[in-house]
Scaffold this motif. Structure first.
Motif, PDB file in Angstrom:
ATOM      1  N   ALA A   1       0.820  -1.213   0.000  1.00  0.00           N
ATOM      2  CA  ALA A   1       0.000   0.000   0.000  1.00  0.00           C
ATOM      3  C   ALA A   1       0.854   1.263   0.000  1.00  0.00           C
ATOM      4  O   ALA A   1       0.404   2.324  -0.457  1.00  0.00           O
ATOM      5  N   GLU A   2       2.095   1.162   0.483  1.00  0.00           N
ATOM      6  CA  GLU A   2       2.959   2.342   0.531  1.00  0.00           C
ATOM      7  C   GLU A   2       3.405   2.782  -0.859  1.00  0.00           C
ATOM      8  O   GLU A   2       3.730   3.949  -1.078  1.00  0.00           O
TER       9      GLU A   2
ATOM     10  N   SER B   1       8.444   8.577  11.091  1.00  0.00           N
ATOM     11  CA  SER B   1       8.337   7.991   9.755  1.00  0.00           C
ATOM     12  C   SER B   1       9.499   7.035   9.540  1.00  0.00           C
ATOM     13  O   SER B   1      10.477   7.019  10.305  1.00  0.00           O
ATOM     14  N   THR B   2       9.403   6.243   8.471  1.00  0.00           N
ATOM     15  CA  THR B   2      10.476   5.291   8.158  1.00  0.00           C
ATOM     16  C   THR B   2      11.802   6.009   7.947  1.00  0.00           C
ATOM     17  O   THR B   2      12.842   5.566   8.431  1.00  0.00           O
ATOM     18  N   LEU B   3      11.771   7.128   7.236  1.00  0.00           N
ATOM     19  CA  LEU B   3      13.000   7.889   6.994  1.00  0.00           C
ATOM     20  C   LEU B   3      13.596   8.378   8.309  1.00  0.00           C
ATOM     21  O   LEU B   3      14.806   8.293   8.525  1.00  0.00           O
TER      22      LEU B   3
ATOM     23  N   ALA C   1       2.544  -2.740   9.623  1.00  0.00           N
ATOM     24  CA  ALA C   1       3.839  -3.204  10.128  1.00  0.00           C
ATOM     25  C   ALA C   1       3.658  -4.355  11.110  1.00  0.00           C
ATOM     26  O   ALA C   1       4.414  -5.339  11.082  1.00  0.00           O
ATOM     27  N   LYS C   2       2.653  -4.248  11.956  1.00  0.00           N
ATOM     28  CA  LYS C   2       2.376  -5.316  12.936  1.00  0.00           C
ATOM     29  C   LYS C   2       2.015  -6.613  12.220  1.00  0.00           C
ATOM     30  O   LYS C   2       2.480  -7.702  12.589  1.00  0.00           O
TER      31      LYS C   2
ATOM     32  N   ILE D   1      13.942  -2.599   8.537  1.00  0.00           N
ATOM     33  CA  ILE D   1      12.910  -1.655   8.971  1.00  0.00           C
ATOM     34  C   ILE D   1      11.645  -1.928   8.166  1.00  0.00           C
ATOM     35  O   ILE D   1      11.697  -2.060   6.934  1.00  0.00           O
ATOM     36  N   ILE D   2      10.513  -2.025   8.837  1.00  0.00           N
ATOM     37  CA  ILE D   2       9.237  -2.276   8.154  1.00  0.00           C
ATOM     38  C   ILE D   2       8.573  -0.947   7.845  1.00  0.00           C
ATOM     39  O   ILE D   2       8.396  -0.101   8.725  1.00  0.00           O
ATOM     40  N   ASP D   3       8.193  -0.761   6.587  1.00  0.00           N
ATOM     41  CA  ASP D   3       7.605   0.492   6.119  1.00  0.00           C
ATOM     42  C   ASP D   3       6.115   0.296   5.857  1.00  0.00           C
ATOM     43  O   ASP D   3       5.725  -0.448   4.961  1.00  0.00           O
ATOM     44  N   GLY D   4       5.284   0.976   6.631  1.00  0.00           N
ATOM     45  CA  GLY D   4       3.830   0.876   6.482  1.00  0.00           C
ATOM     46  C   GLY D   4       3.162   1.542   7.669  1.00  0.00           C
ATOM     47  O   GLY D   4       3.837   2.076   8.553  1.00  0.00           O
TER      48      GLY D   4
END
Length: 226
Positions: free
Chosen positions: A31-32, A150-152, A112-113, A104-107
């Motif tokens: 979805a990202e 955020s992921t960044l 992410a869970k 790292i999980i991006d969402g």
């Protein structure tokens, strides 16, 4: 940066990719990919291609992803996911015998869970979390709490700790700050966290009927970690 000239972020990216020993594996929820204001492309633009690898999907089996499976079994690999079993990254001694690797999980938090708990590979690496009280600068997207990053931002803080170089965080955050500034100049509004909205009586959406979701909101208001 692939953005229109008027809002080009290239001047805010490092002239040369950052020299880091750590390799990031970004596990991105599908979805990202469709989101316009994503932070992972900015992160990737700051790092050498071989140091920032992006894998898109929900399920990651050992058969389909042998390289990822090998990474997860590598003793130098860490996975950034908060929880009771996670160690604060600041307290982790990174093995010097081989370059560190971080997953790292991006969402969204729920995405992410789902990825973390439904993929057994991600329970193999050492689980770590960031012990930080800094507020997210990604103000054009709603976060669950004031300190959700955020992921960044997660990558910037993590790399700074592992590489022991504060300038890394400043360099990686620069294009994110510019992105938010451009969006606010062109009509976007600051998104306060759900925690902030609830505490200040500003949450204008219907309260969920689902008891579990309602309980999560109560925990946010009462400053209980979820």
């Amino acid at each position: 940066c692939s953005r229109p000239q008027k809002v080009c972020l290239c001047p805010f990216l490092p002239v040369h990719p950052l020299k880091v020993s750590t390799c990031l594996y970004i596990i991105q929820h599908p979805a990202e990919e469709s989101r316009v204001l994503r932070t992972v492309p900015l992160l990737a633009a700051c790092l050498p291609p071989e140091k920032c690898k992006i894998l898109v999907g929900r399920r990651f089996s050992e058969d389909r992803y042998p390289e990822l499976a090998a990474v997860c079994r590598n003793p130098s690999t860490l996975i950034l996911y908060p929880g009771a079993e996670a160690t604060n990254l600041e307290e982790v001694t990174v093995m010097s015998s081989s370059p560190p690797i971080m997953i790292i999980i991006d969402g969204t938090w729920s995405q992410a869970k789902d990825i973390f708990y439904k993929n057994s590979l991600f329970r193999l690496p050492r689980q770590v979390q960031l012990k930080t009280n800094i507020s997210s600068q990604y103000v054009i997207r709603t976060q669950p709490t004031n300190t959700c990053l955020s992921t960044l931002e997660c990558a910037a803080v993590a790399l700074t700790i592992i590489e022991k170089n504060k300038s890394i965080q400043e360099t990686i955050l620069r294009p994110l700050q510019a992105l938010c500034s451009f969006q606010l100049q062109h009509g976007a509004q600051i998104h306060h966290s759900k925690e902030h909205l609830l505490k200040n009586g500003l949450y204008d959406k219907p309260m969920p009927k689902n008891k579990r979701k309602l309980r999560r909101m109560e925990l946010l208001v009462n400053n209980v970690k979820i």
